[in-house]
Design a protein around this motif. Structure first.
Motif, mmCIF file in Angstrom:
data_model
loop_
_atom_site.group_PDB
_atom_site.id
_atom_site.type_symbol
_atom_site.label_atom_id
_atom_site.label_comp_id
_atom_site.label_asym_id
_atom_site.label_seq_id
_atom_site.Cartn_x
_atom_site.Cartn_y
_atom_site.Cartn_z
ATOM 1 N N LEU A 44 -0.244 2.571 3.792
ATOM 2 C CA LEU A 44 -0.286 0.871 2.584
ATOM 3 C C LEU A 44 0.407 0.067 3.218
ATOM 4 O O LEU A 44 0.473 -0.168 3.317
ATOM 5 C CB LEU A 44 0.377 1.974 1.460
ATOM 6 C CG LEU A 44 -0.675 2.342 0.819
ATOM 7 C CD1 LEU A 44 0.239 3.524 -0.904
ATOM 8 C CD2 LEU A 44 -1.906 1.618 0.430
ATOM 9 N N SER A 45 1.911 1.012 4.355
ATOM 10 C CA SER A 45 2.409 -0.089 4.999
ATOM 11 C C SER A 45 1.580 -0.399 6.075
ATOM 12 O O SER A 45 2.751 -1.971 6.354
ATOM 13 C CB SER A 45 3.167 1.232 6.070
ATOM 14 O OG SER A 45 2.848 1.266 6.497
ATOM 15 N N ASP B 278 -2.825 -3.187 4.158
ATOM 16 C CA ASP B 278 -3.968 -3.001 2.921
ATOM 17 C C ASP B 278 -3.686 -3.033 1.743
ATOM 18 O O ASP B 278 -2.349 -2.114 1.045
ATOM 19 C CB ASP B 278 -4.876 -1.960 3.406
ATOM 20 C CG ASP B 278 -6.099 -2.774 5.004
ATOM 21 O OD1 ASP B 278 -6.208 -3.294 4.665
ATOM 22 O OD2 ASP B 278 -6.258 -1.385 5.383
ATOM 23 N N SER B 279 -4.490 -3.368 0.114
ATOM 24 C CA SER B 279 -3.833 -2.301 -1.217
ATOM 25 C C SER B 279 -4.790 -3.029 -1.881
ATOM 26 O O SER B 279 -6.370 -2.762 -1.496
ATOM 27 C CB SER B 279 -2.544 -3.712 -1.606
ATOM 28 O OG SER B 279 -3.804 -5.368 -2.235
ATOM 29 N N GLY B 280 -4.799 -1.790 -2.730
ATOM 30 C CA GLY B 280 -5.606 -1.271 -3.764
ATOM 31 C C GLY B 280 -6.009 -0.354 -4.051
ATOM 32 O O GLY B 280 -5.092 0.225 -4.185
ATOM 33 N N VAL C 192 -6.424 3.606 -4.046
ATOM 34 C CA VAL C 192 -5.726 4.878 -2.995
ATOM 35 C C VAL C 192 -7.303 6.472 -3.120
ATOM 36 O O VAL C 192 -7.305 6.624 -4.207
ATOM 37 C CB VAL C 192 -4.445 4.754 -2.616
ATOM 38 C CG1 VAL C 192 -4.597 5.713 -1.815
ATOM 39 C CG2 VAL C 192 -4.219 3.723 -2.427
ATOM 40 N N ILE D 176 -8.403 2.746 1.622
ATOM 41 C CA ILE D 176 -7.233 1.899 0.769
ATOM 42 C C ILE D 176 -8.171 0.309 0.196
ATOM 43 O O ILE D 176 -9.358 0.374 1.275
ATOM 44 C CB ILE D 176 -6.363 1.029 1.379
ATOM 45 C CG1 ILE D 176 -5.640 2.499 2.225
ATOM 46 C CG2 ILE D 176 -5.707 0.509 0.523
ATOM 47 C CD1 ILE D 176 -4.164 2.449 2.496
ATOM 48 N N GLY D 177 -8.374 0.164 -1.390
ATOM 49 C CA GLY D 177 -9.092 -0.901 -1.340
ATOM 50 C C GLY D 177 -10.855 -0.292 -1.916
ATOM 51 O O GLY D 177 -11.546 1.629 -1.823
ATOM 52 N N GLN E 128 1.050 6.465 2.295
ATOM 53 C CA GLN E 128 2.493 5.608 2.648
ATOM 54 C C GLN E 128 2.143 5.205 3.757
ATOM 55 O O GLN E 128 2.481 3.858 4.440
ATOM 56 C CB GLN E 128 3.726 6.755 2.383
ATOM 57 C CG GLN E 128 4.267 6.593 1.367
ATOM 58 C CD GLN E 128 4.499 5.754 -0.309
ATOM 59 O OE1 GLN E 128 4.210 4.806 0.185
ATOM 60 N NE2 GLN E 128 3.160 6.433 -0.927
#
Length: 119
Positions: free
Chosen positions: A43-44, A47-49, A51, A69-70, A40
């Protein structure tokens, strides 16, 4: 793609983690909860995608955790035993190579030896 590496230490009954080269930190009562908090926290950062996370003990009271991540996601091909990596955009999927089937011979080793184990 973001790769976050954390140094984790146990102090008493709780675990704490600090990012190896950064300012991210987390703490929890168990390694399971610590891993969830680290995901978490990573992710904050924006970055996205997909995990991926790992937690590896170094000693009973220290560990290294990594959150990715990604990036590429591996997909297993059923029956082929191979894996194909899809691009992070997810637009194209890799195609498994086609296998040629050869006819099987129906010979018994017992017949080749001239006797059977059940005679």
């Amino acid at each position: 793609m973001g790769v976050y590496t954390f140094v984790c230490k146990k102090s008493g009954d709780s675990w704490s983690a600090k990012q190896h080269s950064g300012d991210l930190e987390a703490a929890a009562d168990s390694t399971f909860d610590l891993q969830r908090k680290l995901v978490q926290t990573a992710l904050s950062s924006g970055d996205s995608g997909a995990v991926q996370s790992s937690f590896n003990y170094i000693t009973p009271s220290s560990a290294v955790a990594q959150v990715i991540i990604g990036g590429a996601v591996a997909a297993a091909v059923v029956g082929g035993g191979a894996a194909a990596a899809a691009p992070s955009g997810g637009a194209a999927a890799a195609e498994a190579p086609k296998e040629e089937k050869k006819p099987e011979k129906e010979e018994s080793e017992d017949e080749d030896m001239g006797f059977s184990l059940f005679d």
